[in-house]
Design an enzyme around this catalytic site. Structure first.
Site, PDB file in Angstrom:
ATOM      1  N   HIS A 131      39.768  35.257  41.189  1.00 16.80           N
ATOM      2  CA  HIS A 131      40.675  34.938  39.953  1.00 16.80           C
ATOM      3  C   HIS A 131      39.869  33.814  39.174  1.00 16.80           C
ATOM      4  O   HIS A 131      40.164  32.695  40.196  1.00 16.80           O
ATOM      5  CB  HIS A 131      42.059  34.931  39.941  1.00 16.80           C
ATOM      6  CG  HIS A 131      42.709  34.934  38.689  1.00 16.80           C
ATOM      7  ND1 HIS A 131      42.752  35.837  37.661  1.00 16.80           N
ATOM      8  CD2 HIS A 131      43.524  34.011  38.022  1.00 16.80           C
ATOM      9  CE1 HIS A 131      43.419  35.641  36.769  1.00 16.80           C
ATOM     10  NE2 HIS A 131      43.906  34.127  36.727  1.00 16.80           N
TER      11      HIS A 131
ATOM     12  N   GLY B 198      29.990  43.164  37.060  1.00 16.94           N
ATOM     13  CA  GLY B 198      29.787  43.055  38.542  1.00 16.94           C
ATOM     14  C   GLY B 198      28.906  41.960  38.689  1.00 16.94           C
ATOM     15  O   GLY B 198      28.124  42.094  39.684  1.00 16.94           O
TER      16      GLY B 198
ATOM     17  N   GLU C 199      32.429  30.865  40.709  1.00 16.05           N
ATOM     18  CA  GLU C 199      33.247  31.865  41.590  1.00 16.05           C
ATOM     19  C   GLU C 199      32.247  32.642  42.283  1.00 16.05           C
ATOM     20  O   GLU C 199      32.441  33.248  43.498  1.00 16.05           O
ATOM     21  CB  GLU C 199      34.116  32.746  40.870  1.00 16.05           C
ATOM     22  CG  GLU C 199      33.229  33.723  39.592  1.00 16.05           C
ATOM     23  CD  GLU C 199      34.198  34.454  38.710  1.00 16.05           C
ATOM     24  OE1 GLU C 199      35.523  34.502  38.950  1.00 16.05           O
ATOM     25  OE2 GLU C 199      33.915  35.157  37.811  1.00 16.05           O
TER      26      GLU C 199
ATOM     27  N   MET D  31      40.377  45.449  37.581  1.00 11.61           N
ATOM     28  CA  MET D  31      41.348  45.013  36.472  1.00 11.61           C
ATOM     29  C   MET D  31      42.503  46.141  36.656  1.00 11.61           C
ATOM     30  O   MET D  31      43.381  46.186  35.343  1.00 11.61           O
ATOM     31  CB  MET D  31      40.631  45.059  35.237  1.00 11.61           C
ATOM     32  CG  MET D  31      39.497  43.822  35.047  1.00 11.61           C
ATOM     33  SD  MET D  31      40.207  42.233  35.849  1.00 11.61           S
ATOM     34  CE  MET D  31      40.543  41.470  34.355  1.00 11.61           C
TER      35      MET D  31
ATOM     36  N   ASN E  82      41.424  38.963  46.642  1.00 12.40           N
ATOM     37  CA  ASN E  82      41.260  39.036  44.976  1.00 12.40           C
ATOM     38  C   ASN E  82      40.479  37.681  44.470  1.00 12.40           C
ATOM     39  O   ASN E  82      41.145  36.465  44.960  1.00 12.40           O
ATOM     40  CB  ASN E  82      42.614  39.439  44.571  1.00 12.40           C
ATOM     41  CG  ASN E  82      42.487  39.459  42.988  1.00 12.40           C
ATOM     42  OD1 ASN E  82      41.536  40.015  42.466  1.00 12.40           O
ATOM     43  ND2 ASN E  82      43.219  38.810  42.244  1.00 12.40           N
TER      44      ASN E  82
ATOM     45  N   ILE F 119      46.320  46.612  38.480  1.00 14.64           N
ATOM     46  CA  ILE F 119      47.248  46.308  39.520  1.00 14.64           C
ATOM     47  C   ILE F 119      47.466  47.288  40.394  1.00 14.64           C
ATOM     48  O   ILE F 119      47.852  48.509  40.291  1.00 14.64           O
ATOM     49  CB  ILE F 119      48.781  46.092  38.619  1.00 14.64           C
ATOM     50  CG1 ILE F 119      48.406  44.957  37.829  1.00 14.64           C
ATOM     51  CG2 ILE F 119      49.569  45.397  39.774  1.00 14.64           C
ATOM     52  CD1 ILE F 119      49.464  44.764  36.846  1.00 14.64           C
TER      53      ILE F 119
ATOM     54  N   ASN G 286      29.854  38.948  40.259  1.00 17.46           N
ATOM     55  CA  ASN G 286      30.407  38.637  41.556  1.00 17.46           C
ATOM     56  C   ASN G 286      29.602  39.728  42.708  1.00 17.46           C
ATOM     57  O   ASN G 286      29.196  39.417  43.480  1.00 17.46           O
ATOM     58  CB  ASN G 286      31.734  38.366  41.300  1.00 17.46           C
ATOM     59  CG  ASN G 286      32.376  37.316  40.952  1.00 17.46           C
ATOM     60  OD1 ASN G 286      32.079  36.348  41.348  1.00 17.46           O
ATOM     61  ND2 ASN G 286      32.730  37.491  39.382  1.00 17.46           N
TER      62      ASN G 286
HETATM   63  C1  GAR Z   1      35.594  37.674  37.215  1.00 12.83           C
HETATM   64  O1  GAR Z   1      35.712  36.286  36.289  1.00 12.83           O
HETATM   65  C2  GAR Z   1      36.705  37.687  38.092  1.00 12.83           C
HETATM   66  O2  GAR Z   1      37.387  36.569  38.384  1.00 12.83           O
HETATM   67  C3  GAR Z   1      37.724  38.279  36.993  1.00 12.83           C
HETATM   68  O3  GAR Z   1      36.924  39.209  36.366  1.00 12.83           O
HETATM   69  C4  GAR Z   1      35.754  38.823  36.250  1.00 12.83           C
HETATM   70  C5  GAR Z   1      34.708  40.000  36.781  1.00 12.83           C
HETATM   71  O4  GAR Z   1      33.389  39.521  36.373  1.00 12.83           O
HETATM   72  N1  GAR Z   1      39.019  38.689  37.589  1.00 12.83           N
HETATM   73  C6  GAR Z   1      40.181  38.513  36.934  1.00 12.83           C
HETATM   74  O5  GAR Z   1      40.426  38.110  35.863  1.00 12.83           O
HETATM   75  C7  GAR Z   1      41.293  39.207  37.828  1.00 12.83           C
HETATM   76  N2  GAR Z   1      42.337  38.949  37.286  1.00 12.83           N
HETATM   77  P1  GAR Z   1      32.335  40.278  37.195  1.00 12.83           P
HETATM   78  O6  GAR Z   1      32.492  41.817  36.869  1.00 12.83           O
HETATM   79  O7  GAR Z   1      31.079  39.928  36.252  1.00 12.83           O
HETATM   80  O8  GAR Z   1      32.188  40.132  38.403  1.00 12.83           O
END
Ligand code: GAR
Length: 201
Positions: free
Chosen positions: A111, A14, A181, A92, A109, A94, A16
């Site tokens: 990525h 989490g 990101e 994570m 989304n 689909i 992000n």
């Molecule tokens: C992030 O890097 C996001 O972009 C990725 O999961 C991570 C979650 O990090 N998403 C994917 O890979 C989608 N295919 P976080 O839980 O620290 O935000």
């Protein structure tokens, strides 16, 4: 400007989500995070949500449950918060159309790779390996709309290149990608809210 309501779906750390919480708190983003939903109770992001006073819900898929039935229940749960946008921030699973069809043009989304590259899990690790094998020179981050079940695929709203340096460890690259990101997600949501407002003006 009216405050936009968002629901954030997560599955893990989490970081992000934290960037979103901080941006909302510092008036960098005019949103109200109505709820954070995780498909797993282990997600640390739930703790971040609770600390910020945001409803943190766990919605695991039962083993006996069909995927569509789960997605329909998840959609009902999300809809109960009336979000303008649904943000997949490290979600994570689909999602099938049983979920997606309820939020046309409103699911974003994130990525950690450039469009069309390294879809699915461990994108940063795979980009790092590809760089070591001379297959790529840089990687990146993107935010896209989710129109269907395609994995990390859909109309790209924003993308940003992330440099890979010869002496980078995997941890160095992960740090740089996450930093990128965290910024891109906030900027893209802000832009998307403006677009939505203009289209309703
Ligand atoms: C992030 O890097 C996001 O972009 C990725 O999961 C991570 C979650 O990090 N998403 C994917 O890979 C989608 N295919 P976080 O839980 O620290 O935000």
């Amino acid at each position: 400007m009216k405050q936009a309501a968002i629901v954030v779906l997560i599955s893990g750390n989490g970081s992000n989500l934290q960037a979103l919480i901080d941006a909302a708190r510092n008036d960098k983003l005019n949103v109200k995070i109505q709820a954070v939903i995780s498909n797993t109770k282990e997600a640390y992001g739930l703790e971040r949500a609770r600390t910020a006073g945001i409803p943190a819900l766990v919605k695991p898929k039962l083993k006996t449950q069909e995927r569509e039935a789960y997605d329909a229940e998840l959609a009902d749960l999300v809809m109960s918060y009336h979000p303008n946008l649904v943000i997949l921030a490290g979600w994570m699973r689909i999602l099938s159309m049983a979920f997606i069809s309820h939020f046309p043009g409103r699911i974003l989304n994130l990525h950690p790779a450039l469009p069309g590259t390294f879809p699915g899990v461990e994108a940063i690790e795979r980009a790092y390996d590809a760089y070591q094998h001379g297959e790529i020179r840089c990687t990146g981050v993107m935010v896209h709309l989710v129109p269907d079940e395609g994995i990390d695929l859909g109309p790209v709203l924003a993308q940003r290149t992330v440099e890979i340096k010869p002496k980078d460890t995997l941890q160095d690259l992960q740090k740089r990608v996450h930093l990128c990101e965290h910024q891109l997600l906030i900027e893209t949501i802000a832009h998307q809210i403006l677009e939505m407002e203009e289209s309703h003006a």
